[in-house]
Design a protein around this motif. Structure first.
Motif, mmCIF file in Angstrom:
data_model
loop_
_atom_site.group_PDB
_atom_site.id
_atom_site.type_symbol
_atom_site.label_atom_id
_atom_site.label_comp_id
_atom_site.label_asym_id
_atom_site.label_seq_id
_atom_site.Cartn_x
_atom_site.Cartn_y
_atom_site.Cartn_z
ATOM 1 N N GLY A 89 32.443 37.440 49.775
ATOM 2 C CA GLY A 89 33.820 36.420 49.848
ATOM 3 C C GLY A 89 34.350 36.724 48.604
ATOM 4 N N GLY A 90 34.183 37.918 47.928
ATOM 5 C CA GLY A 90 34.918 38.083 46.725
ATOM 6 C C GLY A 90 34.711 37.222 45.459
ATOM 7 N N SER A 91 35.156 37.303 44.472
ATOM 8 C CA SER A 91 34.851 36.527 43.374
ATOM 9 C C SER A 91 35.599 35.178 43.508
ATOM 10 N N THR A 92 36.488 35.237 44.537
ATOM 11 C CA THR A 92 36.870 33.794 45.067
ATOM 12 C C THR A 92 35.738 32.931 45.365
ATOM 13 N N ASN A 95 33.647 32.216 42.302
ATOM 14 C CA ASN A 95 34.150 31.041 41.228
ATOM 15 C C ASN A 95 34.395 29.694 41.809
ATOM 16 N N HIS A 116 42.701 32.381 37.462
ATOM 17 C CA HIS A 116 43.060 32.730 38.553
ATOM 18 C C HIS A 116 42.998 31.554 39.505
ATOM 19 N N SER A 118 41.670 30.835 42.229
ATOM 20 C CA SER A 118 40.423 30.525 42.965
ATOM 21 C C SER A 118 39.811 29.520 42.071
ATOM 22 N N THR A 168 38.013 32.965 31.533
ATOM 23 C CA THR A 168 38.204 34.239 32.285
ATOM 24 C C THR A 168 38.078 35.403 31.073
ATOM 25 N N TYR A 172 43.500 40.303 32.982
ATOM 26 C CA TYR A 172 43.782 41.210 33.969
ATOM 27 C C TYR A 172 43.876 42.575 33.420
ATOM 28 N N ASP A 196 34.580 33.931 34.627
ATOM 29 C CA ASP A 196 35.192 34.741 35.711
ATOM 30 C C ASP A 196 35.092 35.931 35.075
ATOM 31 N N ALA A 198 35.982 38.870 36.667
ATOM 32 C CA ALA A 198 36.056 39.446 37.896
ATOM 33 C C ALA A 198 36.653 41.130 37.422
ATOM 34 N N HIS A 199 37.049 41.207 36.190
ATOM 35 C CA HIS A 199 37.549 42.647 35.957
ATOM 36 C C HIS A 199 36.495 43.488 34.950
ATOM 37 N N SER A 224 33.930 40.986 40.151
ATOM 38 C CA SER A 224 34.341 41.557 41.684
ATOM 39 C C SER A 224 33.847 42.992 41.446
ATOM 40 N N HIS A 226 34.159 45.132 43.605
ATOM 41 C CA HIS A 226 35.322 46.093 44.198
ATOM 42 C C HIS A 226 36.552 46.067 43.227
ATOM 43 N N LYS A 227 36.575 45.567 42.080
ATOM 44 C CA LYS A 227 37.654 45.903 41.245
ATOM 45 C C LYS A 227 37.582 47.078 40.487
ATOM 46 N N SER A 236 31.393 41.326 45.646
ATOM 47 C CA SER A 236 31.199 40.751 44.190
ATOM 48 C C SER A 236 29.678 40.371 43.957
HETATM 49 C C1 LIG Z 1 40.625 36.902 37.070
HETATM 50 C C2 LIG Z 1 40.449 36.982 38.592
HETATM 51 N N1 LIG Z 1 39.586 36.237 39.026
HETATM 52 C C3 LIG Z 1 39.222 36.219 40.242
HETATM 53 C C4 LIG Z 1 39.810 36.947 41.232
HETATM 54 C C5 LIG Z 1 39.428 36.917 42.668
HETATM 55 O O1 LIG Z 1 38.830 38.053 43.003
HETATM 56 P P1 LIG Z 1 38.388 38.510 44.491
HETATM 57 O O2 LIG Z 1 39.683 39.141 44.971
HETATM 58 O O3 LIG Z 1 37.185 39.327 44.309
HETATM 59 O O4 LIG Z 1 38.263 37.211 45.183
HETATM 60 C C6 LIG Z 1 40.930 37.999 40.662
HETATM 61 C C7 LIG Z 1 41.583 38.698 41.510
HETATM 62 O O5 LIG Z 1 42.634 39.234 41.487
HETATM 63 C C8 LIG Z 1 41.186 37.794 39.225
HETATM 64 O O6 LIG Z 1 42.461 38.666 38.919
#
Ligand SMILES: Cc1ncc(COP(=O)(O)O)c(C=O)c1O
Length: 476
Positions: A89-92, A95, A116, A118, A168, A172, A196, A198-199, A224, A226-227, A236
């Protein structure tokens, strides 16, 4: 003993299973790709043959003890974690889970203000009492980056009972900061640090990439895959390296938040992405770095923007164009897209491009597009610069209302200037990057409105609804 990082057990298990040409009397309804409209069959065929379910031998993400457990252990070994959870379900999802685990309703949690959505959604779901630490405006890159160490120190002194610190890293745009010092500070108060990242999934490659959050002692890290790594969208990792939080509690929340039918192609792509990162050679990384430098040279040749320099401690895969005054980042991104080159995101004054983890091939095409976009741009004298340097006057900030109270209050929509002084009943989130400009529960200022108006004029997308009618506030 070091594990064999070439091994991709989950991917291999799926392909072997598929080769036996199994007869499906189970879900999913596409029956290994047999039941699928002919116009799309060819494009989906390979993937559908791996889109299996919890059959004998294929393990179960929510109680892994077989091949998924093995793939997660390989990931933990490479990333340097005690335990790694695969996320579909992504980093969402990661998190939200880490916040729900760390903090119960009404408890304080220290959170970076420019997180973010999330993270912010996790706070609301858990009914937490967030203590926001605001980021510093960094003149050298023309945007807010991370909170200062002094700000975190102040928050910790004032809220020493906080259940966690949520940061974070990197931002980004690949900018890092002294996360190690911040983790040490929080740990001095016996407070866990949830990151977080994610990047930053590729930071575990080591130099010339920045230090990873796990290396610096973070308790939980969400990435993430996938990023920045070759994994499918939504794939993720959640890594743990801590005695402060029980792994079982994280597993509990993840099985609540994620599908009971997690996608095997996504999980297999996590297995593949880990192996890709773990086996990349220093020669390959050097070739990537050389390619980034070549691409940077092309972007630098333009007159209408400057290319932001990248410090040694930052992620060199991120290339940020900073527009000359009077030129909008949105407009530039649009022109690139019209020429078939798609950047990651635009803000009012910047456009972000992300280089991949292999040398870029279409050099000549990019040269032509950069030249053509540069020539098409014209400075618009009437376009005011959006001054965001005063956006966060308070370094440590609480919401005006608790989430529990917000749930009970009536709301109404007020036009922009009437909304000033009221408490926002909705977050205003320019997307991308998905970082709230106004938080739900925050008092709206004239500064906010000025920026929203200017962003709308420049064509920003605000997520969820048409904001031009005004902002939803609490009726009090
Ligand atoms: C800093 C950050 N955290 C979390 C997320 C969410 O990641 P995901 O798309 O894997 O759910 C993003 C998505 O852009 C992000 O930029």
């Amino acid at each position: 003993m070091k594990r064999d990082q070439q091994h991709v057990p989950l991917y291999q298990k799926l392909t072997k299973f598929s080769e036996t040409k199994p007869i499906s009397f189970h879900v999913p309804g596409h029956k290994n790709g047999a039941v699928f409209p002919s116009y799309a069959k060819q494009s989906f065929a390979g993937l559908l043959s791996l889109d299996l379910t919890e059959l004998t031998g294929l393990d179960d993400l929510h109680a892994p003890h077989g091949v998924i457990a093995e793939a997660e252990e390989l990931a933990a070994d490479f990333f340097g974690a005690d335990h790694t959870f695969f996320l579909v379900g992504g980093s969402t999802a990661g998190n939200i889970a880490m916040i729900l685990v760390a903090c119960s309703a009404g408890e304080e949690i220290i959170v970076q203000r420019n997180s973010h959505k999330s993270i912010i959604n996790g706070l609301e779901l858990g009914g937490a009492n967030p203590v926001f630490i605001t980021p510093e405006y960094d003149q050298s890159v023309g945007r807010y980056t991370s909170p200062s160490i002094a700000t975190l120190e102040r928050a910790l002194q004032q809220h020493s009972d906080a259940k966690a610190v949520v940061l974070t890293y990197p931002d980004y745009f690949g900018k890092t900061y002294n996360l190690k010092k911040m983790i040490e500070l929080a740990h001095d108060y016996h407070i866990p640090v949830l990151v977080d990242e994610a990047h930053g999934v590729h930071f575990s490659l080591g130099a010339p990439f920045p230090l990873s959050a796990l290396e610096m002692g973070a308790d939980i890290v969400v990435q993430s895959a996938h990023k920045m790594a070759p994994a499918m969208t939504m794939s993720s990792y959640l890594h743990m390296n801590t005695e402060r939080i029980a792994k079982e509690r994280v597993a509990h929340y993840l099985q609540m938040l994620q599908s009971s039918s997690p996608s095997y192609p996504l999980m297999a792509s996590l297995d593949i992405a880990r192996s890709f990162l773990a086996t990349i050679t220093s020669v390959q990384i050097k070739a990537v770095k050389d390619s980034v430098n070549q691409v940077r040279g092309i972007f630098k040749s333009a007159k209408m923007w400057s290319l932001l320099p990248v410090a040694e401690s930052d992620d060199f895969l991120k290339l940020t164009l900073h527009m000359k005054q009077g030129i909008s980042g949105y407009e530039v991104a649009c022109k690139f897209e019209q020429a078939g080159v798609y950047p990651e995101l635009a803000t009012h004054n910047q456009v972000l491009f992300i280089h991949g983890l292999q040398p870029f091939q279409q050099i000549e095409q990019l040269k032509k597009v950069v030249k053509s976009v540069d020539e098409q741009l014209k400075i618009c004298e009437s376009r005011a610069t959006i001054d965001i340097t005063n956006l966060f006057p308070q370094k440590v900030q609480m919401l005006e209302l608790t989430y529990q109270l917000m749930n009970q209050l009536e709301t109404k929509v007020l036009s922009f200037y009437k909304a000033v002084g009221n408490v926002a009943a909705e977050a205003i989130i320019p997307y991308p990057p998905g970082i709230p400009l106004i938080l739900q529960g925050e008092r709206i200022t004239s500064e906010h409105i000025l920026i929203i108006e200017q962003l709308i004029k420049q064509g920003v997308t605000i997520q969820h609804r048409d904001i031009t009618n005004g902002i939803r506030v609490f009726n009090r």
